[in-house]
Design an enzyme around this catalytic site. Structure first.
Site, PDB file in Angstrom:
ATOM      1  N   ASN A 221       0.827  -1.202   0.000  1.00  0.00           N
ATOM      2  CA  ASN A 221       0.000   0.000   0.000  1.00  0.00           C
ATOM      3  C   ASN A 221       0.861   1.253   0.000  1.00  0.00           C
ATOM      4  O   ASN A 221       1.980   1.250   0.522  1.00  0.00           O
ATOM      5  CB  ASN A 221      -0.924   0.003   1.214  1.00  0.00           C
ATOM      6  CG  ASN A 221      -1.829  -1.218   1.259  1.00  0.00           C
ATOM      7  OD1 ASN A 221      -2.133  -1.797   0.224  1.00  0.00           O
ATOM      8  ND2 ASN A 221      -2.236  -1.618   2.451  1.00  0.00           N
TER       9      ASN A 221
ATOM     10  N   HIS B 261       5.932  -0.221  -2.625  1.00  0.00           N
ATOM     11  CA  HIS B 261       5.578   0.527  -3.830  1.00  0.00           C
ATOM     12  C   HIS B 261       5.701   2.037  -3.643  1.00  0.00           C
ATOM     13  O   HIS B 261       5.174   2.808  -4.431  1.00  0.00           O
ATOM     14  CB  HIS B 261       4.148   0.182  -4.262  1.00  0.00           C
ATOM     15  CG  HIS B 261       3.990  -1.251  -4.647  1.00  0.00           C
ATOM     16  ND1 HIS B 261       2.782  -1.922  -4.583  1.00  0.00           N
ATOM     17  CD2 HIS B 261       4.896  -2.154  -5.106  1.00  0.00           C
ATOM     18  CE1 HIS B 261       2.958  -3.172  -4.990  1.00  0.00           C
ATOM     19  NE2 HIS B 261       4.229  -3.331  -5.308  1.00  0.00           N
TER      20      HIS B 261
END
Length: 296
Positions: free
Chosen positions: A123, A140
């Protein structure tokens, strides 16, 4: 290899009329607790963990069809890029204002208690950090940073937002007032009329700006992957929470744990690509399970 426990109103009502949903949940969490007891546990989290904070996921059972942006679209199509920045200019504010839910807080507590050694999250919402978790790898990236693709200069999303407000006075207010806002994953908002939106370039070199997150089709930085592998290698169990493991970005850590012979527990509503190697799979919401796990 393992076994699956389904926690929902249908399964408890039809298979065990004498049990209510809370009884079934607690018995299932007892099994999860027994599996992880005394083991250094690394947690891999996905979008399903943040849905209770109001942030939608990509592939949950109730999620609408989504067409996430790819890095090729962002780099290759100026009009698409303008449309993206207009959506992001609205959506990032919602993500920035989101608060951790019970699941995030439970993982932070488990870390403080020495039961969780680290978190690898797919997330970009920073909710683990907001909840108090310390050893977090944002696989990410996060919504809060923007990077120049030419000179690699980084600025905060707050700082860029001020510049975009100056270039597009009243845009955010007019969109929200006229249509309301449907929030999409990755700090996006679903809006249609963006042709008049003005983008901003890097203040240092005039290069192309991009949120410092990994888009579909883009590789996670090698050093980040290496750090996450090391976290798994130094653990004694892996807990997956809220990820369908559809993309290799997260699935690779389940494969690593399998190769190492670690017990793997998965908490997720719906099928995941790790189900066939899981020691235990709970088809349930993350918040309730993690909160009960931490309370024990």
């Amino acid at each position: 290899m393992g076994f699956t426990v389904v926690i929902d109103q249908f399964s408890t009502a039809t298979s065990s009329p004498g049990l209510n949903i809370r009884d079934t949940l607690e018995r299932s969490v007892d099994g999860l607790r027994d599996l992880l007891d005394g083991k250094r546990t690394v947690v891999l989290t996905g979008a399903g963990l943040s849905t209770d904070s109001g942030i939608p996921d990509y592939r949950g059972p109730d999620s609408p069809p989504r067409n996430p942006m790819t890095i090729q679209q962002f780099l290759g199509d100026p009009e698409f890029r303008k449309h993206y920045w207009a959506r992001n200019h609205i959506g990032w504010r919602f993500m920035d204002g989101s608060a951790p839910n019970a699941g995030h807080r439970a993982l932070a507590r488990l870390e403080r208690d020495g039961k969780v050694t680290g978190i690898i999250t797919q997330n970009v919402d920073l909710l683990h950090t907001k909840a108090g978790s310390r050893n977090v790898i944002d696989l990410h990236g996060t919504y809060a940073q923007v990077r120049c693709l030419t000179c690699n200069h980084r600025v905060s999303r707050h700082s860029l937002s001020d510049r975009l407000d100056e270039l597009n006075p009243g845009f955010a207010e007019s969109v929200t007032a006229a249509t309301g806002v449907e929030i999409a994953p990755d700090a996006d908002a679903v809006i249609e009329h963006t042709a008049h939106f003005r983008m901003a370039d890097c203040e240092r070199c005039g290069g192309l700006l991009k949120p410092d997150i990994v888009y579909f089709g883009e590789s996670v930085p090698r050093e980040r992957v290496a750090a996450a592998y090391e976290m798994v290698d130094n653990s004694e169990a892996l807990l997956v929470a809220g990820s369908s493991l559809t993309v290799m970005s997260g699935l690779r850590f389940v494969k690593r744990a399998t190769k190492l012979g670690l017990p793997i527990a998965i908490v997720n509503r719906g099928y995941t690509r790790g189900d066939d190697v899981a020691t235990l799979k709970l088809h349930a919401g993350c918040s309730d399970v993690l909160e009960s796990l931490a309370a024990g």
